[in-house]
Design an enzyme around this catalytic site. Structure first.
Site, PDB file in Angstrom:
ATOM      1  N   ASP A 152       0.828  -1.209   0.000  1.00 21.26           N
ATOM      2  CA  ASP A 152       0.000   0.000   0.000  1.00 21.26           C
ATOM      3  C   ASP A 152       0.865   1.263   0.000  1.00 21.26           C
ATOM      4  OD1 ASP A 152      -1.989  -1.836   0.342  1.00 21.26           O
ATOM      5  OD2 ASP A 152      -2.823  -0.936   2.157  1.00 21.26           O
ATOM      6  N   ASP A 153       0.225   2.356  -0.372  1.00 23.82           N
ATOM      7  CA  ASP A 153       0.733   3.729  -0.192  1.00 23.82           C
ATOM      8  C   ASP A 153       1.787   4.174  -1.193  1.00 23.82           C
ATOM      9  OD1 ASP A 153      -0.985   3.524   1.910  1.00 23.82           O
ATOM     10  OD2 ASP A 153       0.446   3.996   3.486  1.00 23.82           O
ATOM     11  N   HIS A 166      -6.027   2.905  -3.967  1.00 29.08           N
ATOM     12  CA  HIS A 166      -5.961   3.154  -2.517  1.00 29.08           C
ATOM     13  C   HIS A 166      -6.380   4.607  -2.220  1.00 29.08           C
ATOM     14  CE1 HIS A 166      -4.800   1.847   1.441  1.00 29.08           C
ATOM     15  NE2 HIS A 166      -3.771   2.659   1.568  1.00 29.08           N
ATOM     16  N   TYR A 192      -6.808   2.195   5.681  1.00 26.00           N
ATOM     17  CA  TYR A 192      -7.068   1.576   6.988  1.00 26.00           C
ATOM     18  C   TYR A 192      -8.090   0.436   6.878  1.00 26.00           C
ATOM     19  CZ  TYR A 192      -5.167   6.215   7.597  1.00 26.00           C
ATOM     20  OH  TYR A 192      -4.405   7.341   7.433  1.00 26.00           O
ATOM     21  N   HIS A 233       3.994  -2.014   3.097  1.00 27.97           N
ATOM     22  CA  HIS A 233       3.969  -0.691   2.457  1.00 27.97           C
ATOM     23  C   HIS A 233       5.276  -0.499   1.704  1.00 27.97           C
ATOM     24  CE1 HIS A 233       1.045  -0.543   5.715  1.00 27.97           C
ATOM     25  NE2 HIS A 233       0.424   0.391   5.023  1.00 27.97           N
TER      26      HIS A 233
HETATM   27 NI    NI Z   1      -2.608   3.137   3.317  1.00 27.07          NI
END
Ligand code: NI
Length: 239
Positions: A45-46, A96, A137, A187
């Site tokens: 993610d991210d 995301h 989240y 991440h």
């Molecule tokens: Ni995130």
């Protein structure tokens, strides 16, 4: 002459058939090996983030491992090459949100803007496709899920890499818990998480695991993904 030729070909075909049968009967070991393959999905993610995501893609390619990337829309500009590499190198690309905002409880217009803007940014690079969503989240209210036109993705192994920022601790946390069918959350914006991912892949591949995308993992478990449904693990669907 023709008849003799036909007879000869007939005999040859019979010989080939026998050979094939014998050959297929011989290696009884192969099917057992295949059934022992353990599948797991790494998710990141991210990102994308220039240095860390690029290095991660290099390492995954070297190891023959596929992963799933949930991208933050506003980070895509300037990193188009990385997004393209993800698809070309066999990874799954997901959404995301644009600004990494909590979608839970937000008005439908806000949710739609966050998702559609990112979806469009991905489509501009990769073309049409179904870009699955992981809300920041993992949070969404039940009544918000029906608005989504793609499957939603949670996770079943969370080493809290963002908090630990220590490759060894992240590796230990994952290896302690991991089982076939799991969806692992990492991440790709932390160098320590990239290092951890390589060690996780090396260790688990040596134990017979294969790293596949979330979409592939669900398919391998015979699951047909539905829009607006959360997938947490190939052995457990949230709802
Ligand atoms: Ni995130």
């Amino acid at each position: 002459m023709k008849a003799r030729r036909a007879a000869f070909l007939g005999i040859m075909a019979a010989v080939l058939l026998i050979c094939c049968r014998e050959e297929s009967a011989l290696p009884a070991v192969a099917p057992a090996e295949i059934s022992e393959t353990k599948y797991v999905a790494l998710t990141f993610d991210d990102g994308p983030r220039a240095n860390t995501t690029g290095r991660l893609l290099d390492g995954l390619r070297e190891r023959g491992a596929s992963a799933t990337f949930f991208l933050i829309g506003r980070q895509i500009a300037g990193n188009e090459d990385l997004v393209l590499r993800m698809k070309v190198e066999g990874h799954q690309v997901g959404n995301h949100t644009w600004d990494h905002v909590t979608l839970q409880g937000k008005p439908a217009a806000v949710v739609q803007k966050e998702i559609c803007r990112t979806d469009n940014a991905i489509r501009n690079i990769l073309g049409d496709g179904s870009y699955w969503v992981r809300p920041p989240y993992g949070l969404l209210n039940k009544n918000q899920r029906c608005c989504f036109s793609t499957p939603l993705v949670h996770w079943s192994v969370d080493p809290e890499d963002w908090k630990l920022k220590n490759a060894k601790k992240v590796v230990d946390a994952v290896l302690k818990k991991v089982q076939p069918g799991n969806i692992i959350l990492l991440h790709d914006i932390y160098a320590t998480s990239v290092d951890a991912a390589f060690q996780i892949v090396d260790t688990l591949e040596a134990e017979g695991y294969e790293f596949v995308t979330v979409e592939e993992l669900l398919a391998l478990y015979g699951i047909t993904p539905q829009a607006g449904v959360f997938y947490t693990d190939a052995r457990e669907i949230t709802e």
